[in-house]
Write a protein that holds these residues in place. Sequence first.
Motif, short mmCIF file in Angstrom:
data_model
loop_
_atom_site.label_atom_id
_atom_site.label_comp_id
_atom_site.label_asym_id
_atom_site.label_seq_id
_atom_site.Cartn_x
_atom_site.Cartn_y
_atom_site.Cartn_z
N ASP A 122 20.26 28.42 9.22
CA ASP A 122 19.69 29.55 9.94
C ASP A 122 18.33 29.91 9.35
OD1 ASP A 122 20.12 31.77 7.88
OD2 ASP A 122 22.17 31.11 8.18
N ALA A 123 17.48 30.45 10.18
CA ALA A 123 16.14 30.84 9.77
C ALA A 123 15.75 32.10 10.52
CB ALA A 123 15.13 29.72 10.05
N ARG A 124 14.91 32.91 9.87
CA ARG A 124 14.46 34.16 10.48
C ARG A 124 13.04 34.46 10.03
NH1 ARG A 124 17.83 39.21 8.73
NH2 ARG A 124 16.84 38.62 6.77
N TYR A 125 12.20 34.81 10.98
CA TYR A 125 10.82 35.18 10.66
C TYR A 125 10.54 36.56 11.24
CZ TYR A 125 5.74 35.14 10.39
OH TYR A 125 4.43 35.48 10.10
N THR A 126 10.09 37.47 10.40
CA THR A 126 9.77 38.83 10.79
C THR A 126 8.28 39.06 10.61
OG1 THR A 126 11.97 39.57 10.08
CG2 THR A 126 10.30 41.26 10.43
N LEU A 127 7.61 39.50 11.66
CA LEU A 127 6.16 39.67 11.66
C LEU A 127 5.81 41.10 12.01
CD1 LEU A 127 3.23 38.52 11.64
CD2 LEU A 127 3.55 38.05 14.09
N MET A 128 5.00 41.74 11.15
CA MET A 128 4.40 43.03 11.48
C MET A 128 3.07 42.75 12.16
SD MET A 128 6.44 45.48 10.65
CE MET A 128 5.25 46.81 10.85
N ALA A 129 3.13 42.55 13.49
CA ALA A 129 1.94 42.14 14.22
C ALA A 129 0.86 43.21 14.17
CB ALA A 129 2.31 41.83 15.67
N THR A 130 1.25 44.46 14.34
CA THR A 130 0.34 45.60 14.22
C THR A 130 1.09 46.72 13.51
OG1 THR A 130 0.92 46.67 16.31
CG2 THR A 130 -0.75 44.93 16.40
N SER A 131 0.42 47.84 13.32
CA SER A 131 1.09 48.98 12.70
C SER A 131 2.19 49.54 13.59
CB SER A 131 0.06 50.08 12.38
OG SER A 131 -0.59 50.51 13.57
N ARG A 132 2.18 49.19 14.87
CA ARG A 132 3.18 49.69 15.81
C ARG A 132 4.20 48.62 16.22
NH1 ARG A 132 1.80 54.35 18.89
NH2 ARG A 132 -0.19 55.27 18.25
N LEU A 133 3.82 47.35 16.14
CA LEU A 133 4.63 46.27 16.72
C LEU A 133 5.24 45.40 15.61
CD1 LEU A 133 5.61 44.65 19.18
CD2 LEU A 133 3.45 43.37 19.06
N ARG A 134 6.54 45.20 15.72
CA ARG A 134 7.27 44.31 14.82
C ARG A 134 8.04 43.31 15.65
NH1 ARG A 134 11.88 46.21 10.41
NH2 ARG A 134 12.47 44.12 9.71
N VAL A 135 7.93 42.02 15.30
CA VAL A 135 8.57 40.94 16.04
C VAL A 135 9.45 40.14 15.09
CG1 VAL A 135 8.23 38.89 17.47
CG2 VAL A 135 6.61 40.81 17.62
N GLN A 136 10.64 39.79 15.54
CA GLN A 136 11.55 38.98 14.73
C GLN A 136 12.09 37.82 15.57
OE1 GLN A 136 15.86 39.92 13.30
NE2 GLN A 136 14.50 40.66 11.68
N LEU A 137 11.94 36.61 15.06
CA LEU A 137 12.47 35.40 15.68
C LEU A 137 13.52 34.81 14.76
CD1 LEU A 137 9.11 33.77 16.85
CD2 LEU A 137 10.62 35.25 18.18
N ALA A 138 14.66 34.39 15.32
CA ALA A 138 15.75 33.88 14.50
C ALA A 138 16.43 32.73 15.22
CB ALA A 138 16.76 34.98 14.18
N GLY A 139 16.97 31.81 14.42
CA GLY A 139 17.70 30.69 14.96
C GLY A 139 18.83 30.29 14.04
#
Length: 657
Positions: free
Chosen positions: A314-331
Motif C-alpha cells: 500500500d502507498a499513500r501520498y498527501t499533498l498540501m496543494a495550497t493553504s486551503r486545499l489538501r489532496v490525498q491519493l492512496a492505493g
Amino acid sequence: MKLNLITLAILTAATPVLAADFSLSKANTDKVSAKKWQCKRCVAPSHLSGDIAIGAGYTELDDVHAGNALGQEEDGAFGALNGRVTANSDNGWRTTATAHNLGLDNGDAALSTSNGTVELYADYRQLNKLESDKASTPYYFSSDELVSGQPYSPVLGIERNRISVGISASTDLAGFSVDGDLGYRTEDKQGHKVVSVATPSPVNLAKPVDSRTDELTAATSVAGDNWLAALSYLGSVYDNDTQEVYHNTYGSLLAPEPDNEAHQVTLSGNLRGQSGVFDGRVSLGRMIQDNALVNAQTSPIQSWDGQVDTLDMDARYTLMATSRLRVQLAGRYSERDNQSSSFEFPQYDFNATTGLVSENLLLDSEDTRGSAKVQYRLAKGYRLDAGYQFDRKERSHSARETTDEHQLWAGMKITDLDLWKVELKGGISQRDGSRYQANDLSSSEENPLLRKYHLADRDRIEAEVKLRHQPMASLSVELNLQFADDDYTDTELGLTGATDYGYQLAISYLVNKQLSLYGFAGQQWIDADQSGDSWNAEINDEFVSLGAGFEYAGLLQDKLTVGGDYLFANSDSSSSNSGAANSQFDDYYQYSHSVGLFAKYRLSERSNLRLDYRYERYYDTDYASVAVDAVDGLVTLGDLDHNYNAHQLMLSYSISL
C-alpha cells in the motif's frame, strides 16, 4: 548592511569582552571552597511515587456467565490489587509497575524499566470468556476418544493466559536516529467449546480446548531529517494439544484445529517534502500447515502440505496543494496465493458413486484498491471533504470470480458556529462484477439463480450527521445519526435488501465543583429481506443501550466522594417466513441491567478508603437453545439460556507514595 555610529561604538567597546572566555570550564576555582554549597530551590525527584490499592470483596452469583462482567466466576471471597508505582534510580533508570484487578479472573499486570535509551518490559494478562455452566452431556473424552457414561456438566468457555516480554532501544548512529524492538508473546487457551458431530444422528459435544500460540516480533527503523525506513518481522506458531474426536464404532468424527505457523516480513517508509508526505509499505507472508490429518475412511489423504503465500502493498501520498486545499491519493494491493497440495476425490450423488473424480480446489484471491480524497477549507471553520474509492476483488474458482465496487462520498465540517459543531456526510456506492458461473462451480443441488450477498450486485446509499452543542461551558450535548440502505438489484433468490439506521445521544453536565452528571442513549435497527423459490422472509434486529452516572465530592467536609453508574442493554431479533407452516419464527431476546455504586473517603492527604458495589441482571432466550432430548434424533447440551442476578461488594484501601 549599514551600521550607525552608536552601534559601531558599542561593538568597539565590547570587543575585548567578546574575545574573552567566561565559560564555567575556564573559571579559576583553585581557592574556592564548596563544602557549604547547597541549592535551596532544587527539589530532587522522588525515588518512589504512585498509588497502590489493596482490596477484598465477596461475589454472589449462580451463573458463571456473570464472571464476564464482574471478573469473578465463583461465589465467595476474593482479593484484588490495583495501582501504578514508579521508581527513579540515581543512575537514570525509571521503573514502572502497574496492576489492574490482579487477583480476579480477568486481571493484568505489567512491569517496565527504561533509562531513556533502552527499555525492558513484561506483562501478564488473564482473559476469560465464560458461556455457561448449565450444560449436560453423557459423552466424555478419554485420551481423545469419545465414550459415554453418566451425564456431567462441563463449563463452556475459554480461559486465556497471555505473557509478553520485550526489549526496545534507540540511539544515534552516523547522524541518524536508530530504533529497535524485540518482543515475544505466548498465549495458552483452555476450556470447552460447543461442537457438533454425526453418530450418525447429530450430537452436540463439549469439546476440550487446549492450545498455545507463540508470537515473535522484531523491528528496526532508521530516521533522517525528512525520511524514515523500517523493517519488521512477525512470526506466529499455533500448537493444538487436542486430537481428533474418535469413536470406536463410527471412526473419526471431527478433525482438530491443525497446528500451523505464519511468518511475515514488512518493509515500510515515510518521506516528507516541503508540501507533501509519502508513506509506503510492502509485506511478504507465508502460512504453513503440514501436520498429520485424521484417519477418515472416506479421505484418500494421509498427509497434506498446506502453504499460502501472501503479498500486501500500500502507498499513500498527501499533498498540501495550497493553504486551503489538501489532496490525498492512496492505493493498496493484496494477494493470496495458495500453494497447497491437491488430491483427487471420488464424486457422489444422492445414491451412489458417479465414477468421476475431482480435485480439491486451491482458492486464490487478489484485492486491488485505489482512492482519492480532497479537503478544501471554504472559510474559517468551514471545511468540505470529498472522495472516491475503487475496489476490485478477484476470487478463483468462485461463483463470481470478480467484483468491482465504486464508492463516492462528500461531507462538510462546520466549527465556526456559536455553541455548535456540525459534521455532514453522505455517499453512494455500486457493486457489480463478472458473469456468474453457478452451474459450473457450485453443487448441483444449489439453484443457479441464487446470489450470495457478498458477490451480488448491490446499490448502497448512506448518510451520517454529527451535532455537538455546548450552550454553556459546563454542559455538552452530542447527537449522531446514521442511515444506510442496500438494494440487491438483480437478485431473485437470496438477500434482496437491507436497511441499517440508528442514533447515539450523549449529555455531560458539570453542575458545580462538587457534582457532575452524564447520560447517553442509543438505538440501532437492521431490517433485511430475503427471497426463495416460493417464499419471502423478513429479519428484524434491534439494539438499545442506555446509561447514566453521577459523581459528588462535597460530603463530610469534602472528605467523602460518592458516585454511581447505570447501564441498560437490549437486543431483539425476530424473523418471519411466508413459506413456513408458522410464518412467525421464535425470537432471540436479551437484556441486561448493570449498576455500579462507590463511596470514597479520604483518611489523610495520602490515603483513602473505598467501598464498591456492583449488580448485574442478565436475561436471554434463544429459540435454537433447546433441552437435551427436545428434538427427535438430536442430542444437545441442554437449554443454555441465561436468567440471573449477581452481586459483588469490595472494600479497598489506597495510599499515594
